[in-house]
Design an enzyme around this catalytic site. Structure first.
Site, PDB file in Angstrom:
ATOM      1  N   ARG A 287       0.834  -1.202   0.000  1.00 43.13           N
ATOM      2  CA  ARG A 287       0.000   0.000   0.000  1.00 43.13           C
ATOM      3  C   ARG A 287       0.869   1.252   0.000  1.00 43.13           C
ATOM      4  O   ARG A 287       0.606   2.204  -0.737  1.00 43.13           O
ATOM      5  CB  ARG A 287      -0.927   0.001   1.221  1.00 43.13           C
ATOM      6  CG  ARG A 287      -1.554   1.350   1.570  1.00 43.13           C
ATOM      7  CD  ARG A 287      -2.594   1.818   0.551  1.00 43.13           C
ATOM      8  NE  ARG A 287      -3.809   1.039   0.667  1.00 43.13           N
ATOM      9  CZ  ARG A 287      -4.770   1.253   1.575  1.00 43.13           C
ATOM     10  NH1 ARG A 287      -4.648   2.255   2.417  1.00 43.13           N
ATOM     11  NH2 ARG A 287      -5.840   0.483   1.605  1.00 43.13           N
TER      12      ARG A 287
ATOM     13  N   ILE B 229     -10.329   1.280  21.645  1.00 42.05           N
ATOM     14  CA  ILE B 229     -11.300   0.421  20.942  1.00 42.05           C
ATOM     15  C   ILE B 229     -12.714   0.756  21.391  1.00 42.05           C
ATOM     16  O   ILE B 229     -13.637   0.881  20.575  1.00 42.05           O
ATOM     17  CB  ILE B 229     -10.968  -1.062  21.181  1.00 42.05           C
ATOM     18  CG1 ILE B 229      -9.682  -1.449  20.441  1.00 42.05           C
ATOM     19  CG2 ILE B 229     -12.121  -1.954  20.728  1.00 42.05           C
ATOM     20  CD1 ILE B 229      -9.203  -2.864  20.734  1.00 42.05           C
TER      21      ILE B 229
ATOM     22  N   LEU C 248     -13.804   3.562  22.675  1.00 40.06           N
ATOM     23  CA  LEU C 248     -14.174   4.871  22.135  1.00 40.06           C
ATOM     24  C   LEU C 248     -14.528   4.767  20.657  1.00 40.06           C
ATOM     25  O   LEU C 248     -15.435   5.451  20.167  1.00 40.06           O
ATOM     26  CB  LEU C 248     -13.016   5.855  22.325  1.00 40.06           C
ATOM     27  CG  LEU C 248     -12.753   6.352  23.745  1.00 40.06           C
ATOM     28  CD1 LEU C 248     -11.478   7.173  23.802  1.00 40.06           C
ATOM     29  CD2 LEU C 248     -13.934   7.172  24.252  1.00 40.06           C
TER      30      LEU C 248
ATOM     31  N   ARG D 178      -8.836  36.842  30.493  1.00 39.58           N
ATOM     32  CA  ARG D 178      -8.227  38.160  30.422  1.00 39.58           C
ATOM     33  C   ARG D 178      -7.971  38.678  31.835  1.00 39.58           C
ATOM     34  O   ARG D 178      -8.572  38.208  32.798  1.00 39.58           O
ATOM     35  CB  ARG D 178      -9.131  39.134  29.676  1.00 39.58           C
ATOM     36  CG  ARG D 178      -9.237  38.859  28.185  1.00 39.58           C
ATOM     37  CD  ARG D 178     -10.273  39.748  27.528  1.00 39.58           C
ATOM     38  NE  ARG D 178      -9.914  41.171  27.576  1.00 39.58           N
ATOM     39  CZ  ARG D 178     -10.682  42.144  27.111  1.00 39.58           C
ATOM     40  NH1 ARG D 178     -11.863  41.859  26.581  1.00 39.58           N
ATOM     41  NH2 ARG D 178     -10.288  43.402  27.189  1.00 39.58           N
ATOM     42  N   HIS D 179      -7.088  39.633  31.937  1.00 37.05           N
ATOM     43  CA  HIS D 179      -6.859  40.318  33.210  1.00 37.05           C
ATOM     44  C   HIS D 179      -8.154  40.997  33.653  1.00 37.05           C
ATOM     45  O   HIS D 179      -9.078  41.207  32.859  1.00 37.05           O
ATOM     46  CB  HIS D 179      -5.768  41.365  33.044  1.00 37.05           C
ATOM     47  CG  HIS D 179      -6.045  42.327  31.925  1.00 37.05           C
ATOM     48  ND1 HIS D 179      -6.908  43.402  32.045  1.00 37.05           N
ATOM     49  CD2 HIS D 179      -5.612  42.362  30.648  1.00 37.05           C
ATOM     50  CE1 HIS D 179      -6.976  44.050  30.915  1.00 37.05           C
ATOM     51  NE2 HIS D 179      -6.205  43.448  30.037  1.00 37.05           N
TER      52      HIS D 179
ATOM     53  N   ASN E 125      -8.982  50.200  30.328  1.00 38.99           N
ATOM     54  CA  ASN E 125     -10.238  49.662  29.803  1.00 38.99           C
ATOM     55  C   ASN E 125     -11.381  50.638  30.058  1.00 38.99           C
ATOM     56  O   ASN E 125     -12.228  50.875  29.189  1.00 38.99           O
ATOM     57  CB  ASN E 125     -10.566  48.312  30.452  1.00 38.99           C
ATOM     58  CG  ASN E 125      -9.661  47.190  30.015  1.00 38.99           C
ATOM     59  OD1 ASN E 125      -9.319  46.311  30.797  1.00 38.99           O
ATOM     60  ND2 ASN E 125      -9.259  47.198  28.762  1.00 38.99           N
TER      61      ASN E 125
ATOM     62  N   ARG F  11      -1.123  44.628  34.744  1.00 44.24           N
ATOM     63  CA  ARG F  11      -2.537  44.312  34.944  1.00 44.24           C
ATOM     64  C   ARG F  11      -2.785  42.809  34.994  1.00 44.24           C
ATOM     65  O   ARG F  11      -3.706  42.363  35.663  1.00 44.24           O
ATOM     66  CB  ARG F  11      -3.388  44.980  33.872  1.00 44.24           C
ATOM     67  CG  ARG F  11      -3.048  44.680  32.426  1.00 44.24           C
ATOM     68  CD  ARG F  11      -3.880  45.593  31.521  1.00 44.24           C
ATOM     69  NE  ARG F  11      -3.674  45.413  30.094  1.00 44.24           N
ATOM     70  CZ  ARG F  11      -2.728  45.992  29.383  1.00 44.24           C
ATOM     71  NH1 ARG F  11      -1.841  46.769  29.993  1.00 44.24           N
ATOM     72  NH2 ARG F  11      -2.636  45.798  28.076  1.00 44.24           N
TER      73      ARG F  11
ATOM     74  N   GLU G  91       0.317  41.967  25.497  1.00 44.60           N
ATOM     75  CA  GLU G  91      -0.707  42.370  24.538  1.00 44.60           C
ATOM     76  C   GLU G  91      -0.074  42.784  23.216  1.00 44.60           C
ATOM     77  O   GLU G  91       1.108  43.149  23.159  1.00 44.60           O
ATOM     78  CB  GLU G  91      -1.531  43.533  25.128  1.00 44.60           C
ATOM     79  CG  GLU G  91      -2.632  44.074  24.218  1.00 44.60           C
ATOM     80  CD  GLU G  91      -3.687  43.056  23.838  1.00 44.60           C
ATOM     81  OE1 GLU G  91      -3.319  42.061  23.159  1.00 44.60           O
ATOM     82  OE2 GLU G  91      -4.868  43.252  24.186  1.00 44.60           O
TER      83      GLU G  91
ATOM     84  N   LYS H 191      -8.003  43.468   9.826  1.00 44.06           N
ATOM     85  CA  LYS H 191      -7.457  43.454  11.184  1.00 44.06           C
ATOM     86  C   LYS H 191      -6.412  42.368  11.365  1.00 44.06           C
ATOM     87  O   LYS H 191      -5.546  42.484  12.229  1.00 44.06           O
ATOM     88  CB  LYS H 191      -8.588  43.261  12.199  1.00 44.06           C
ATOM     89  CG  LYS H 191      -9.469  44.477  12.387  1.00 44.06           C
ATOM     90  CD  LYS H 191     -10.526  44.233  13.441  1.00 44.06           C
ATOM     91  CE  LYS H 191      -9.922  44.107  14.822  1.00 44.06           C
ATOM     92  NZ  LYS H 191     -10.962  43.956  15.868  1.00 44.06           N
TER      93      LYS H 191
ATOM     94  N   HIS I  16      -4.176  38.851  27.572  1.00 39.39           N
ATOM     95  CA  HIS I  16      -4.855  39.997  26.979  1.00 39.39           C
ATOM     96  C   HIS I  16      -5.728  39.539  25.813  1.00 39.39           C
ATOM     97  O   HIS I  16      -5.600  38.435  25.310  1.00 39.39           O
ATOM     98  CB  HIS I  16      -3.828  41.022  26.518  1.00 39.39           C
ATOM     99  CG  HIS I  16      -2.817  41.363  27.562  1.00 39.39           C
ATOM    100  ND1 HIS I  16      -2.968  42.410  28.434  1.00 39.39           N
ATOM    101  CD2 HIS I  16      -1.644  40.762  27.899  1.00 39.39           C
ATOM    102  CE1 HIS I  16      -1.926  42.464  29.256  1.00 39.39           C
ATOM    103  NE2 HIS I  16      -1.109  41.465  28.948  1.00 39.39           N
TER     104      HIS I  16
END
Length: 737
Positions: free
Chosen positions: A432, A463, A465, A550-551, A557, A602, A623, A652, A689
């Site tokens: 094969r 098996i 699973l 996130r912080h 912010n 932060r 960040e 972006k 971040h």
């Protein structure tokens, strides 16, 4: 700060009118700094500013902007306006830290700021307290005239000079660099005993692959599309293509790794005495631990100036994988086929899906072709074990036929621009594999990836699973009957199984056992194959949760400013305490968990209430660098730098801030973090971040690169990624609004 003329309330104007006019004509901006000083300690009263547009935009005291503590006695608030701005009306007020007292507005008329100068002789702010005590603050106003670029570029320098971070000067990765703070278990930071109370729905686009058979996410057969058979999901579309100039005019040097004979690698191990304290940053060249029998590596890079292959989309592959894609050699070497080899229930499909996810995240155009999916569409799902017997010529012919169809689809896709194909099947016989190599001649380079497992317990688990998840047994109501049939199928494969000894290959031996295992490589060359080996060396199937958050909310912010290195707001401090409670409850049975943060304060302040696990700071988790826009609001960018604003809005993913980074750059620097997360066998809490977590989440959820800048990662929410043998599952907890 910055350059140009300066005004303040004590020294008047610096620089002549000619200089001012020049700055006005050049589009200069006013950076205005309001400062208040008081030596009487009133720690429960926080100075704020409120007033007219564009300073605040509302005389509602609940929307007042908080001033930031610059020293024990000084508070500061800064903003940007044009030099010819209208007169700004504003006032100072004191707001209680804990919200159980009314705001105290300063005495006297509104203050007026015109062209950076405070009108009148109002150098004091008087506040009358309830007990008739008068609290007096000295007021300072300073306005610097600078260009938009100089203004933004100097923002971080300004912060460094006046509000120095507690984490300056640390290396890329450091451990427990910040002294621990004690627990502050206020009622506002307490949590319900049942963490399920905080569970919120995950986004509908998230991938809970642990609930779905992994082969269902493989590529849909194009060659069988005429059959009218329904498929599991749409074919993956090539996300993006970036064309680069002739590399012979750009690059020179060395960088290709080649192993000319067999080598054996063992995963990187941590010493028991350093539990939770060692971090392999993954920076620079891979450093696999070699056995004494391993040969040395030779470095030799030569470029093909005639090739016109597209470059991977992610910046992580720009300088290295792009070179490897153009390496000297036959045309087929520019396309790579990873051909899985192994007995059933050895984790081939899971390994294929995991490798596909990794390569896609790096920006390599990669697709997973599962031959079993072709077989089920071509011949149905009700094939018994007899179909897989080596002495059944009809079955052998049918299985070779669908393997050839899958190979044709994969090579055809490569000719259209695809880079890496993962060919997922048992491919357990030399005949094969010879058939596949012949079909690949002149089209792609083949590397065999053989998965070997000698642990009977793991094989039995796989098996079971398989019987539960595979479409082959979806219509079999009797689990035990399906189990017997699959065991017979496995026996048919074992009779004719021939381990890989030909060509280029990678052998994964007992990697699912949780005890390290081995990686053997033979005749592997090139940057991308080397990265694949490095990834496989560090990956494993040990179940463990990874928590992403996130912080806590920062003062930037609140003010809508990007970047910076500000401290937490009051809400952010509450979240830090709630997060500590959550981590201690969720990971109470974990002994080797660790907390990862960026080097920005932060995230470090958010992690500081967590005292039960070691903390590790990664500069790679910082960040996205906003460059000259650091510290600005999006409205300021739109007004002062409209071309940059529109460029970012259009794309972006690829947009790079002037003197800063793009999302693709973030992916590049996060690759060592991904490798280390894959290598870790204990739980990890990543406090980082928004842009960074978007990129990390996209890796685990297998989200396309183009979606990364738009992934929802809200504040004060924990994303739990459960990694294990059945795939990746996601759960979200929202601790507060």
């Amino acid at each position: 700060m910055g350059t140009g003329a300066s005004r303040n309330d004590e020294g008047g104007s610096h620089g002549g009118e000619e200089r001012e006019e020049s700055l006005d004509q050049d589009g200069g901006q006013l950076y205005v700094s309001l400062r208040m000083e008081n030596y009487k300690k009133k720690g429960d009263l926080i100075p704020h500013v409120y007033g007219s547009v564009p300073l605040v935009g509302s005389w509602d005291s609940s929307k007042a902007l908080s001033m930031e503590r610059e020293s024990a006695s000084m508070w500061e608030l800064s903003f940007v306006v044009s030099p010819n701005h209208e007169t700004l009306d504003f006032k100072f007020l004191l707001k209680p830290k804990y919200g159980y007292m009314p705001c105290i507005v300063e005495e006297g008329p509104n203050r007026q700021l015109t062209r950076g100068t405070l009108q009148g002789d109002a150098r004091q702010a008087l506040f009358k307290l309830d007990n008739e005590e008068v609290l007096e603050y000295r007021v300072f106003v300073k306005a610097d005239r600078v260009s938009p670029f100089d203004l933004a570029a100097s923002w971080r320098a300004y912060q460094d000079n006046f509000r120095p971070s507690t984490v300056r000067g640390i290396p890329d990765v450091s451990i427990d660099a910040v002294p621990e703070r004690g627990h502050e278990n206020g009622s506002s930071a307490s949590l319900e005993l049942d963490l399920e109370h905080y569970v919120v729905p995950a986004p509908s686009t998230s991938t809970n692959s642990g609930l779905v058979y992994a082969a269902n996410f493989a590529e849909n057969p194009r060659s069988l599309s005429h059959s009218g058979v329904s498929v599991d999901r749409p074919a993956t579309i090539k996300e993006m293509e970036v064309v680069i100039p002739d590399p012979s005019k750009v690059y020179s040097g060395s960088g290709m790794v080649e192993s000319k004979s067999l080598g054996t690698f063992s995963p990187l191990q941590k010493q028991d005495s350093h539990r939770g304290l060692f971090v392999d940053r993954g920076v620079g060249s891979p450093r696999p631990v070699k056995s004494p029998s391993t040969t040395t590596f030779n470095f030799d890079l030569r470029l093909d100036s005639e090739t016109k292959n597209s470059m991977p989309a992610a910046a992580g592959a720009v300088t290295a994988a792009a070179i490897a894609d153009q390496m000297l050699g036959p045309k087929e070497d520019r396309h790579l086929a990873i051909v899985l080899v192994g007995l059933p229930a050895r984790g081939k499909t899971f390994t294929a899906a995991k490798l596909t996810r990794y390569l896609r995240w790096l920006g390599h155009d990669t697709k997973h072709f599962n031959v079993g999916k072709y077989r089920r569409l071509k011949h149905g799902t009700n094939q018994t074990a007899d179909f897989f017997r080596a002495d059944n010529p009809e079955g052998v012919e049918a299985r070779n036929e669908v393997a050839a169809l899958a190979m044709d689809d994969m090579t055809a896709w490569m000719q259209e621009g695809g880079q890496v194909g993962i060919f997922d099947a048992t491919n357990s016989s030399r005949s094969r594999r010879n058939m596949l190599m012949k079909m690949a001649e002149g089209k792609c380079k083949i590397i065999f990836l053989e998965t070997i497992c000698n642990d009977e317990r793991i094989i039995e688990r796989n098996i079971r699973l398989k019987i539960q998840q595979s479409p082959d047994y979806a219509e079999e109501p009797d689990f035990e009957a399906g189990l017997r049939d699959f065991i017979n199928r496995l026996a048919n494969y074992e009779k004719v199984y021939e381990p890989v000894e030909e060509g280029s290959y990678i052998k994964m031996i007992d990697k699912a056992s949780g005890h390290g295992g081995q990686i053997q490589v033979n005749n592997i060359s090139g940057y991308l194959p080397g990265r694949i080996v490095f990834f496989l060396v560090n990956t494993h199937l040990t179940p463990r949760p990874i928590l992403l958050t996130r912080h806590g909310e920062s003062s930037d912010n609140v003010r809508g400013r990007i970047g910076g290195d500000s401290v937490l707001s009051d809400n952010g401090e509450i979240y830090a305490k709630k997060l500590a409670n959550f981590v201690e409850k969720r990971l109470k049975s974990e002994r080797a968990a660790s907390i990862w943060t960026s080097t920005l304060q932060r995230t470090i302040l958010t992690a500081s209430p967590i005292v039960v696990f070691p903390k590790i700071q990664w500069r790679a988790l910082d960040e996205i660098n906003a460059g000259v826009c650091d510290g600005m609001t999006y409205e300021e960018i739109k007004k002062n730098m409209p071309e940059e604003y529109e460029s970012r809005k259009k794309d972006k993913l690829r947009y790079r801030y002037p003197r800063g980074e793009s999302y693709l750059d973030v992916i590049q620097r996060l690759e060592p973090v991904i490798i280390e997360l894959e290598r870790q066998r204990a739980s990890v809490v990543v406090i980082a971040h928004q842009a960074v977590l978007r990129a990390l989440y996209a890796y685990f959820a297998d989200r396309p690169l183009k979606e990364i800048p738009h992934i929802e990662v809200p504040l004060h929410t924990i994303i739990e990624i459960q990694m294990g043998v059945t795939g990746v599952q996601e759960k979200r907890y929202k601790l507060m609004d």
